[in-house]
Write a protein that holds these residues in place. Structure first.
Motif, PDB file in Angstrom:
ATOM      1  N   GLN A 196       0.764  -1.166   0.019  1.00 37.46           N
ATOM      2  CA  GLN A 196       0.024   0.066   0.137  1.00 37.46           C
ATOM      3  C   GLN A 196       0.754   1.317   0.121  1.00 37.46           C
ATOM      4  OE1 GLN A 196      -3.046   0.147   3.218  1.00 37.46           O
ATOM      5  NE2 GLN A 196      -4.023   1.819   2.472  1.00 37.46           N
ATOM      6  N   PHE A 197       2.061   1.303   0.686  1.00 36.63           N
ATOM      7  CA  PHE A 197       2.762   2.383   0.909  1.00 36.63           C
ATOM      8  C   PHE A 197       3.321   2.882  -0.510  1.00 36.63           C
ATOM      9  CE2 PHE A 197       7.220   3.821   1.100  1.00 36.63           C
ATOM     10  CZ  PHE A 197       6.846   5.177   1.777  1.00 36.63           C
ATOM     11  N   GLU A 198       3.620   1.826  -1.615  1.00 32.28           N
ATOM     12  CA  GLU A 198       4.030   1.923  -3.113  1.00 32.28           C
ATOM     13  C   GLU A 198       2.885   3.160  -3.518  1.00 32.28           C
ATOM     14  OE1 GLU A 198       6.734   1.757  -4.754  1.00 32.28           O
ATOM     15  OE2 GLU A 198       7.645   1.074  -2.756  1.00 32.28           O
ATOM     16  N   TYR A 199       1.708   2.835  -3.275  1.00 36.92           N
ATOM     17  CA  TYR A 199       0.748   3.975  -3.735  1.00 36.92           C
ATOM     18  C   TYR A 199       0.548   5.106  -3.065  1.00 36.92           C
ATOM     19  CZ  TYR A 199      -1.036  -0.166  -6.255  1.00 36.92           C
ATOM     20  OH  TYR A 199      -1.371  -1.343  -7.117  1.00 36.92           O
ATOM     21  N   TRP A 200       1.080   5.355  -1.780  1.00 32.25           N
ATOM     22  CA  TRP A 200       0.800   6.315  -0.988  1.00 32.25           C
ATOM     23  C   TRP A 200       2.241   7.051  -0.724  1.00 32.25           C
ATOM     24  CZ3 TRP A 200      -3.794   8.245   1.481  1.00 32.25           C
ATOM     25  CH2 TRP A 200      -4.699   7.440   1.389  1.00 32.25           C
ATOM     26  N   LYS A 201       3.377   6.562  -1.138  1.00 29.92           N
ATOM     27  CA  LYS A 201       4.668   7.005  -0.701  1.00 29.92           C
ATOM     28  C   LYS A 201       4.900   8.712  -1.131  1.00 29.92           C
ATOM     29  CE  LYS A 201       7.119   5.381  -4.718  1.00 29.92           C
ATOM     30  NZ  LYS A 201       8.176   4.149  -5.087  1.00 29.92           N
ATOM     31  N   PHE A 202       3.818   9.205  -2.295  1.00 31.52           N
ATOM     32  CA  PHE A 202       4.471  10.775  -2.282  1.00 31.52           C
ATOM     33  C   PHE A 202       3.186  11.508  -1.784  1.00 31.52           C
ATOM     34  CE2 PHE A 202       5.482   8.118  -6.175  1.00 31.52           C
ATOM     35  CZ  PHE A 202       6.802   8.719  -6.207  1.00 31.52           C
ATOM     36  N   THR A 203       2.574  11.249  -0.560  1.00 31.03           N
ATOM     37  CA  THR A 203       1.539  11.768   0.277  1.00 31.03           C
ATOM     38  C   THR A 203       2.019  11.808   1.615  1.00 31.03           C
ATOM     39  OG1 THR A 203       0.296   9.674   0.702  1.00 31.03           O
ATOM     40  CG2 THR A 203      -0.312  11.141  -1.320  1.00 31.03           C
ATOM     41  N   HIS A 204       1.595  13.051   2.106  1.00 30.84           N
ATOM     42  CA  HIS A 204       1.602  13.394   3.652  1.00 30.84           C
ATOM     43  C   HIS A 204       0.040  12.914   4.281  1.00 30.84           C
ATOM     44  CE1 HIS A 204       1.046  15.599   7.207  1.00 30.84           C
ATOM     45  NE2 HIS A 204       2.313  15.517   7.522  1.00 30.84           N
ATOM     46  N   LEU A 205       0.166  12.190   5.380  1.00 33.29           N
ATOM     47  CA  LEU A 205      -1.045  11.736   5.866  1.00 33.29           C
ATOM     48  C   LEU A 205      -1.452  12.433   7.096  1.00 33.29           C
ATOM     49  CD1 LEU A 205      -0.213   8.048   5.252  1.00 33.29           C
ATOM     50  CD2 LEU A 205      -1.706   9.656   3.571  1.00 33.29           C
ATOM     51  N   THR A 206      -2.486  12.904   7.396  1.00 32.61           N
ATOM     52  CA  THR A 206      -2.813  13.319   8.722  1.00 32.61           C
ATOM     53  C   THR A 206      -4.000  12.752   9.148  1.00 32.61           C
ATOM     54  OG1 THR A 206      -2.066  15.874   7.923  1.00 32.61           O
ATOM     55  CG2 THR A 206      -3.840  15.574  10.136  1.00 32.61           C
ATOM     56  N   ILE A 207      -4.235  12.031  10.255  1.00 36.18           N
ATOM     57  CA  ILE A 207      -5.013  11.401  11.071  1.00 36.18           C
ATOM     58  C   ILE A 207      -5.975  12.447  11.831  1.00 36.18           C
ATOM     59  CG2 ILE A 207      -5.756   9.902  12.810  1.00 36.18           C
ATOM     60  CD1 ILE A 207      -2.857   8.225  12.190  1.00 36.18           C
ATOM     61  N   ASP A 208      -7.199  12.328  11.665  1.00 39.06           N
ATOM     62  CA  ASP A 208      -8.216  13.407  12.210  1.00 39.06           C
ATOM     63  C   ASP A 208      -9.417  12.257  12.883  1.00 39.06           C
ATOM     64  OD1 ASP A 208      -9.708  15.544  12.721  1.00 39.06           O
ATOM     65  OD2 ASP A 208     -10.117  16.107  10.545  1.00 39.06           O
ATOM     66  N   LEU A 209     -10.173  13.108  13.589  1.00 39.88           N
ATOM     67  CA  LEU A 209     -11.300  12.512  14.268  1.00 39.88           C
ATOM     68  C   LEU A 209     -12.496  13.024  14.110  1.00 39.88           C
ATOM     69  CD1 LEU A 209     -11.725  10.452  16.621  1.00 39.88           C
ATOM     70  CD2 LEU A 209     -11.894  12.532  18.242  1.00 39.88           C
ATOM     71  N   VAL A 210     -13.663  12.371  13.327  1.00 38.87           N
ATOM     72  CA  VAL A 210     -14.750  12.841  13.174  1.00 38.87           C
ATOM     73  C   VAL A 210     -15.926  12.038  13.808  1.00 38.87           C
ATOM     74  CG1 VAL A 210     -14.222  13.474  10.776  1.00 38.87           C
ATOM     75  CG2 VAL A 210     -14.818  11.180  11.142  1.00 38.87           C
ATOM     76  N   ASP A 211     -16.994  12.658  13.860  1.00 36.19           N
ATOM     77  CA  ASP A 211     -18.279  11.675  14.542  1.00 36.19           C
ATOM     78  C   ASP A 211     -18.698  10.601  13.737  1.00 36.19           C
ATOM     79  OD1 ASP A 211     -18.493  13.842  16.617  1.00 36.19           O
ATOM     80  OD2 ASP A 211     -19.800  15.029  15.468  1.00 36.19           O
ATOM     81  N   GLY A 212     -19.161   9.470  14.314  1.00 37.41           N
ATOM     82  CA  GLY A 212     -19.595   8.444  13.493  1.00 37.41           C
ATOM     83  C   GLY A 212     -18.758   7.224  14.039  1.00 37.41           C
ATOM     84  N   ARG A 213     -19.217   6.131  13.660  1.00 35.91           N
ATOM     85  CA  ARG A 213     -18.707   4.869  14.249  1.00 35.91           C
ATOM     86  C   ARG A 213     -18.331   4.138  13.034  1.00 35.91           C
ATOM     87  NH1 ARG A 213     -20.760   0.507  18.819  1.00 35.91           N
ATOM     88  NH2 ARG A 213     -18.950  -0.629  18.403  1.00 35.91           N
ATOM     89  N   GLY A 214     -16.852   3.665  12.898  1.00 33.35           N
ATOM     90  CA  GLY A 214     -16.591   2.797  11.868  1.00 33.35           C
ATOM     91  C   GLY A 214     -16.970   1.448  12.064  1.00 33.35           C
ATOM     92  N   SER A 215     -16.557   0.438  11.132  1.00 31.29           N
ATOM     93  CA  SER A 215     -17.193  -0.589  11.336  1.00 31.29           C
ATOM     94  C   SER A 215     -15.829  -1.828  11.669  1.00 31.29           C
ATOM     95  CB  SER A 215     -17.969  -1.228  10.015  1.00 31.29           C
ATOM     96  OG  SER A 215     -16.863  -1.159   8.907  1.00 31.29           O
ATOM     97  N   GLY A 216     -14.786  -1.256  12.167  1.00 32.43           N
ATOM     98  CA  GLY A 216     -13.760  -1.842  12.288  1.00 32.43           C
ATOM     99  C   GLY A 216     -13.393  -2.229  13.717  1.00 32.43           C
ATOM    100  N   PHE A 217     -12.235  -2.760  13.933  1.00 36.29           N
ATOM    101  CA  PHE A 217     -11.854  -3.018  15.488  1.00 36.29           C
ATOM    102  C   PHE A 217     -11.132  -1.729  16.238  1.00 36.29           C
ATOM    103  CE2 PHE A 217     -12.245  -6.788  12.846  1.00 36.29           C
ATOM    104  CZ  PHE A 217     -13.259  -7.310  13.210  1.00 36.29           C
ATOM    105  N   SER A 218     -10.992  -0.662  15.618  1.00 30.34           N
ATOM    106  CA  SER A 218     -10.265   0.430  16.262  1.00 30.34           C
ATOM    107  C   SER A 218     -10.820   0.837  17.464  1.00 30.34           C
ATOM    108  CB  SER A 218     -10.457   1.622  15.251  1.00 30.34           C
ATOM    109  OG  SER A 218      -9.272   2.527  15.425  1.00 30.34           O
ATOM    110  N   VAL A 219      -9.951   1.041  18.459  1.00 28.21           N
ATOM    111  CA  VAL A 219     -10.484   1.431  19.960  1.00 28.21           C
ATOM    112  C   VAL A 219     -11.235   2.632  20.206  1.00 28.21           C
ATOM    113  CG1 VAL A 219      -8.750  -0.054  20.885  1.00 28.21           C
ATOM    114  CG2 VAL A 219      -8.350   2.692  20.638  1.00 28.21           C
ATOM    115  N   GLU A 220     -11.379   3.495  19.124  1.00 23.84           N
ATOM    116  CA  GLU A 220     -12.059   4.756  19.497  1.00 23.84           C
ATOM    117  C   GLU A 220     -13.600   4.186  19.240  1.00 23.84           C
ATOM    118  OE1 GLU A 220     -11.806   4.844  15.027  1.00 23.84           O
ATOM    119  OE2 GLU A 220     -10.570   4.219  16.509  1.00 23.84           O
ATOM    120  N   ALA A 221     -13.904   3.310  18.310  1.00 30.04           N
ATOM    121  CA  ALA A 221     -15.438   3.182  17.845  1.00 30.04           C
ATOM    122  C   ALA A 221     -16.334   3.092  18.999  1.00 30.04           C
ATOM    123  CB  ALA A 221     -15.418   1.667  17.317  1.00 30.04           C
ATOM    124  N   PRO A 222     -16.222   2.569  20.393  1.00 27.21           N
ATOM    125  CA  PRO A 222     -17.244   2.935  21.468  1.00 27.21           C
ATOM    126  C   PRO A 222     -17.541   4.289  21.858  1.00 27.21           C
ATOM    127  CG  PRO A 222     -15.622   1.105  22.027  1.00 27.21           C
ATOM    128  CD  PRO A 222     -15.065   1.824  20.922  1.00 27.21           C
TER     129      PRO A 222
END
Length: 128
Positions: free
Chosen positions: A79-105
């Motif tokens: 995946q990095f091969e596709y993204w290596k030319f980008t800067h990534l910023t992790i943000d927080l939004v309202d809503g609940r994802g469908s994964g296993f990430s610890v912020e979901a609850p």
């Protein structure tokens, strides 16, 4: 929060606040940028030790969030091969994802925002 021209990852103040709250409950954290599956391509946050990284993962950087241990951010090498030319910023939004990430609850989810690397960043990463 980092603002160096030679960083690949950053975090918004809202995401940093959530990381502090989560670290108080779960201890040190890490992100793995999902390549699909459960929540599309969301940054998934896990307590250190609950997600195994390996030789096929790239450490993009460590988020410097005041008051907690640096938070490493990983992505698969393919995946990095596709993204290596980008800067990534992790943000927080309202809503609940469908994964296993610890912020979901919390009724929130981490979201990835991206932009193309600047000429200075491209040079710093040896991509020109």
């Amino acid at each position: 929060m980092t603002d160096s021209p030679a960083t690949r990852v950053d975090v918004t103040p809202a995401a940093a606040d959530m990381l502090r709250r989560l670290a108080a409950v779960h201890g040190p954290l890490l992100f793995h940028q999902s390549g699909g599956c459960c929540d599309g391509s969301a940054p998934m946050c896990f307590p250190v030790g609950m997600f195994r990284t390996g030789g096929s993962d790239v450490l993009l950087g460590r988020l410097a969030v005041e008051g907690i241990d640096p938070v490493p951010v990983y992505m698969s090498a393919s995946q990095f091969e596709y993204w290596k030319f980008t800067h990534l910023t992790i943000d927080l939004v309202d809503g609940r994802g469908s994964g296993f990430s610890v912020e979901a609850p919390e009724g929130k989810r981490f979201l990835l925002r991206s932009r193309m690397l600047s000429d200075a960043e491209l040079a710093a990463f040896g991509l020109v």
